[in-house]
Design a protein around this motif. Structure first.
Motif, PDB file in Angstrom:
ATOM      1  N   MET A   1       0.844  -1.199   0.000  1.00  0.00           N
ATOM      2  CA  MET A   1       0.000   0.000   0.000  1.00  0.00           C
ATOM      3  C   MET A   1       0.874   1.241   0.000  1.00  0.00           C
ATOM      4  N   ASN A   2       0.358   2.297  -0.600  1.00  0.00           N
ATOM      5  CA  ASN A   2       1.057   3.573  -0.623  1.00  0.00           C
ATOM      6  C   ASN A   2       0.599   4.460   0.534  1.00  0.00           C
ATOM      7  N   HIS A   3       1.524   5.223   1.074  1.00  0.00           N
ATOM      8  CA  HIS A   3       1.307   6.134   2.201  1.00  0.00           C
ATOM      9  C   HIS A   3       0.828   7.470   1.640  1.00  0.00           C
ATOM     10  N   LEU A   4      -0.347   7.913   2.080  1.00  0.00           N
ATOM     11  CA  LEU A   4      -0.931   9.185   1.641  1.00  0.00           C
ATOM     12  C   LEU A   4      -0.470  10.324   2.533  1.00  0.00           C
ATOM     13  N   HIS A  33      -6.960   1.075   7.524  1.00  0.00           N
ATOM     14  CA  HIS A  33      -6.806   2.000   6.405  1.00  0.00           C
ATOM     15  C   HIS A  33      -5.325   2.111   6.096  1.00  0.00           C
ATOM     16  N   PRO A  34      -4.981   2.524   4.876  1.00  0.00           N
ATOM     17  CA  PRO A  34      -3.569   2.752   4.563  1.00  0.00           C
ATOM     18  C   PRO A  34      -2.994   3.878   5.431  1.00  0.00           C
ATOM     19  N   ASP A  35      -1.662   3.902   5.543  1.00  0.00           N
ATOM     20  CA  ASP A  35      -1.012   4.958   6.306  1.00  0.00           C
ATOM     21  C   ASP A  35      -1.350   6.322   5.713  1.00  0.00           C
ATOM     22  N   VAL A  36      -1.562   7.293   6.595  1.00  0.00           N
ATOM     23  CA  VAL A  36      -1.882   8.648   6.153  1.00  0.00           C
ATOM     24  C   VAL A  36      -1.263   9.638   7.132  1.00  0.00           C
ATOM     25  N   SER A  37      -0.653  10.679   6.585  1.00  0.00           N
ATOM     26  CA  SER A  37      -0.107  11.776   7.385  1.00  0.00           C
ATOM     27  C   SER A  37      -0.735  13.074   6.913  1.00  0.00           C
ATOM     28  N   LEU A  38      -0.930  13.991   7.838  1.00  0.00           N
ATOM     29  CA  LEU A  38      -1.523  15.289   7.515  1.00  0.00           C
ATOM     30  C   LEU A  38      -0.603  16.391   8.019  1.00  0.00           C
ATOM     31  N   ASP A  39      -0.364  17.392   7.174  1.00  0.00           N
ATOM     32  CA  ASP A  39       0.464  18.537   7.577  1.00  0.00           C
ATOM     33  C   ASP A  39      -0.299  19.819   7.294  1.00  0.00           C
ATOM     34  N   GLY A  73       7.372  10.119   5.147  1.00  0.00           N
ATOM     35  CA  GLY A  73       7.275   8.835   4.461  1.00  0.00           C
ATOM     36  C   GLY A  73       6.154   8.720   3.455  1.00  0.00           C
ATOM     37  N   ALA A  74       5.428   9.836   3.173  1.00  0.00           N
ATOM     38  CA  ALA A  74       4.332   9.768   2.205  1.00  0.00           C
ATOM     39  C   ALA A  74       4.858   9.477   0.812  1.00  0.00           C
ATOM     40  N   ASP A  75       4.128   8.647   0.076  1.00  0.00           N
ATOM     41  CA  ASP A  75       4.474   8.319  -1.312  1.00  0.00           C
ATOM     42  C   ASP A  75       3.854   9.294  -2.298  1.00  0.00           C
TER      43      ASP A  75
END
Length: 240
Positions: A1-4, A33-39, A73-75
């Protein structure tokens, strides 16, 4: 899975996108859910630049968020703010990770739905700008705007109320009135392309079918995260 990575410009729209993305992850199993980061860099940094038309300056602020998402680490990234794409398209160094282009996501859905004329409701910067006439137009779809007074009302409600988490029955009634007017002018759908508008106007409220840019973006991001769609190629600058 890709990291959002979610590049937030306004808190309410980004929060809705984050919540919808995580909810869609439920297809993988309970609490999945797939990995997700918010900035999020405070929108106050950008507002004077919007008023002066300094899209390059805004791009540099947003680029810092993209760089931080890359380090997390987001793709790939999404920006759940339609107006911000005017700045993301400004000249500058390529972003370190690719992103989905929100107006293209919405316009592609409008084309799949067979729409011919779509009403566009967003900030005054967006409604006065080229993004949606271009994205819809290259798919043979006309973009229809509310009249000047209604554009001013929409913009005021967005910045005085919606981005601050204020959602009133009075403003909902005004937006429904505006959508009804777009329907009378031949629109067969309305694009809610300020990402907070879907928090005010639901599909049940709207006299026209809605193109909910926030949830469409979350769904497109999920497809990329689950590798059902390829990683995007756009790294800022003019799309295409």
């Amino acid at each position: 899975m890709n990291h959002l990575g979610i590049l937030a410009h306004s808190a309410e729209g980004a929060s809705l996108c984050f919540q919808e993305f995580c909810r869609l992850g439920g297809q993988l199993g309970p609490h999945e859910h797939p990995d997700v980061s918010l900035d999020c860099i405070a929108m106050a940094r950008s507002m004077p630049l919007w008023d002066s038309g300094d899209h390059v300056g805004i791009r540099e602020i947003l680029a810092e968020s993209v760089r931080r998402l890359d380090r997390a680490g987001a793709d790939f990234f999404v920006c759940p703010d339609n107006t911000a794409h005017m700045a993301l398209e400004a000249p500058g160094d390529a972003f370190p990770i690719p992103g989905l282009h929100l107006p293209e996501v919405v316009a592609e859905r409008a084309a799949r739905d067979g729409r011919g004329r779509v009403g566009v409701m967003g900030t005054r910067y967006l409604m006065d700008g080229p993004l949606y006439p271009r994205a819809l137009g290259k798919r043979g779809i006309e973009a229809e705007l509310p009249g000047p007074d209604d554009r001013a009302l929409i913009n005021r409600v967005i910045f005085d109320e919606l981005v601050n988490g204020v959602f009133t029955d009075e403003s909902r009634a005004e937006f429904v009135r505006i959508i009804r007017g777009l329907a009378a002018r031949g629109c067969d759908a309305v694009a809610l392309v300020c990402t907070e508008i879907p928090l005010l106007v639901s599909p049940d409220d709207s006299p026209l079918p809605t193109l909910d840019s926030t949830r469409l973006l979350a769904a497109a991001a999920m497809d990329v995260a689950l590798e059902k769609a390829p990683l995007p190629q756009w790294r800022g600058g003019p799309f295409g």
